[in-house]
Design a protein around this motif. Structure first.
Motif, PDB file in Angstrom:
ATOM      1  N   GLY A   1       0.814  -1.202   0.000  1.00 52.15           N
ATOM      2  CA  GLY A   1       0.000   0.000   0.000  1.00 52.15           C
ATOM      3  C   GLY A   1       0.849   1.255   0.000  1.00 52.15           C
ATOM      4  N   ASP A   2       0.168   2.393  -0.068  1.00 47.49           N
ATOM      5  CA  ASP A   2       0.859   3.676  -0.147  1.00 47.49           C
ATOM      6  C   ASP A   2       0.967   4.367   1.207  1.00 47.49           C
ATOM      7  N   GLY A   3       0.548   3.702   2.267  1.00 50.48           N
ATOM      8  CA  GLY A   3       0.556   4.312   3.589  1.00 50.48           C
ATOM      9  C   GLY A   3       1.787   3.981   4.398  1.00 50.48           C
ATOM     10  N   LYS A   4       2.023   4.784   5.430  1.00 55.48           N
ATOM     11  CA  LYS A   4       3.106   4.547   6.377  1.00 55.48           C
ATOM     12  C   LYS A   4       2.708   3.358   7.241  1.00 55.48           C
ATOM     13  N   GLY A   5       3.659   2.442   7.450  1.00 52.89           N
ATOM     14  CA  GLY A   5       3.371   1.363   8.378  1.00 52.89           C
ATOM     15  C   GLY A   5       3.689  -0.034   7.895  1.00 52.89           C
TER      16      GLY A   5
ATOM     17  N   MET B   1       6.882 -10.086   3.167  1.00 53.30           N
ATOM     18  CA  MET B   1       7.428  -9.158   2.166  1.00 53.30           C
ATOM     19  C   MET B   1       6.674  -7.839   2.276  1.00 53.30           C
ATOM     20  N   THR B   2       7.407  -6.730   2.115  1.00 52.46           N
ATOM     21  CA  THR B   2       6.765  -5.427   2.156  1.00 52.46           C
ATOM     22  C   THR B   2       7.057  -4.653   0.878  1.00 52.46           C
ATOM     23  N   GLY B   3       6.209  -3.674   0.612  1.00 52.84           N
ATOM     24  CA  GLY B   3       6.429  -2.761  -0.503  1.00 52.84           C
ATOM     25  C   GLY B   3       5.134  -2.371  -1.186  1.00 52.84           C
ATOM     26  N   ARG B   4       5.252  -1.421  -2.062  1.00 55.96           N
ATOM     27  CA  ARG B   4       4.105  -0.906  -2.813  1.00 55.96           C
ATOM     28  C   ARG B   4       3.870  -1.724  -4.074  1.00 55.96           C
TER      29      ARG B   4
ATOM     30  N   LYS C   1      -2.819   5.169   2.631  1.00 62.17           N
ATOM     31  CA  LYS C   1      -2.593   6.545   3.095  1.00 62.17           C
ATOM     32  C   LYS C   1      -3.907   7.309   2.997  1.00 62.17           C
ATOM     33  N   VAL C   2      -4.303   7.898   4.094  1.00 60.90           N
ATOM     34  CA  VAL C   2      -5.446   8.793   4.108  1.00 60.90           C
ATOM     35  C   VAL C   2      -4.944  10.233   4.179  1.00 60.90           C
TER      36      VAL C   2
END
Length: 177
Positions: free
Chosen positions: A10-14, A139-142, A160-161
Motif C-alpha cells: 500500500g501507499d501508507g506509512k506502516g 514481504m513489504t512494498g508498494r 494513506k489517508v
C-alpha cells in the motif's frame, strides 16, 4: 508451525512497522527471525533495537542507492548486484535456520526490488514455491505484482489517508525512520 507468505503493501506509512512488529512477536515466542531489507539504509531506529533481540538474524545491506527513479542506469546495475546478494544471503540464512527451528524471513521492500527487476524475479518466485514448510515469509512494498499476490496467503494493504509529507514535512528521525 505451518509457514505462510505475508505481504504488507500500500501507499501508507506502516508496512515496515508492521513487519517489525511481526519480527518482535515471532522472536518473543521463540521463533528465529531473519530480517533483510532492500532499497533502504540500515541506519534506522528499528534496526538498532532488532539487533539486540535474541533470535533475530540481521542480513546487512552493503549500500543504499536511494529511490529507484533517482538512480542512474549505472546505479541500477550496481543495485541489482547488491540486492541480489542480500536476497541470496537472506534466503540461505532462512533455509538454514528453518532446518533447526520455526523461522520467519522478513524481506522489507523486496516488492519494489522485484517490480524494478533489481533481483532475479524467477529466483524469488522459485524460493516462495519451494520454501521450507516451517518458514513464514513476510514481504513489504508498494504495488505487488500479480504473481506475488497469488503466492501470498495474507495480504494487508496499508492505505494513506493523510500524510505530513503532503504538507512538506520531511521524514522525522524516530517516527518515520
Amino acid at each position: 508451525m505451518k509457514g505462510l507468505i505475508q505481504i504488507y503493501c500500500g501507499d501508507g506509512k506502516g508496512k515496515t512497522t508492521a513487519a517489525i512488529g511481526q519480527a518482535v512477536r515471532s522472536a518473543g515466542t521463540g521463533l528465529t527471525v531473519v530480517f533483510s531489507r532492500f532499497l533502504k539504509t540500515d541506519a534506522s531506529g528499528e534496526l538498532a533495537v532488532l539487533r539486540d533481540i535474541p533470535g533475530v538474524v540481521m542480513i546487512p545491506c552493503e549500500k543504499s542507492f536511494g529511490f529507484y527513479f533517482q538512480m542512474s542506469e549505472e546505479q541500477k546495475r550496481e543495485a541489482a548486484v547488491v540486492y541480489q546478494k542480500v536476497f541470496r544471503q537472506a534466503a540461505a540464512a532462512a533455509a538454514a535456520a528453518a532446518g533447526k527451528n520455526d523461522t520467519v524471513l522478513i524481506m522489507d521492500e523486496i516488492i519494489a526490488t522485484y517490480n524494478h527487476g533489481l533481483i532475479d524475479r524467477e529466483g524469488l518466485l522459485e524460493f516462495l514455491r519451494t520454501k521450507p514448510d516451517n518458514l513464514e515469509v513476510v514481504m513489504t512494498g508498494r504495488g505487488p505484482a500479480p504473481e506475488l499476490m497469488e503466492a501470498a496467503d495474507y495480504v494487508s494493504e496499508i492505505k494513506k489517508v493523510k500524510h505530513p509529507f503532503d504538507k512538506g514535512i520531511a521524514a522525522r528521525k524516530g517516527i518515520e525512520y
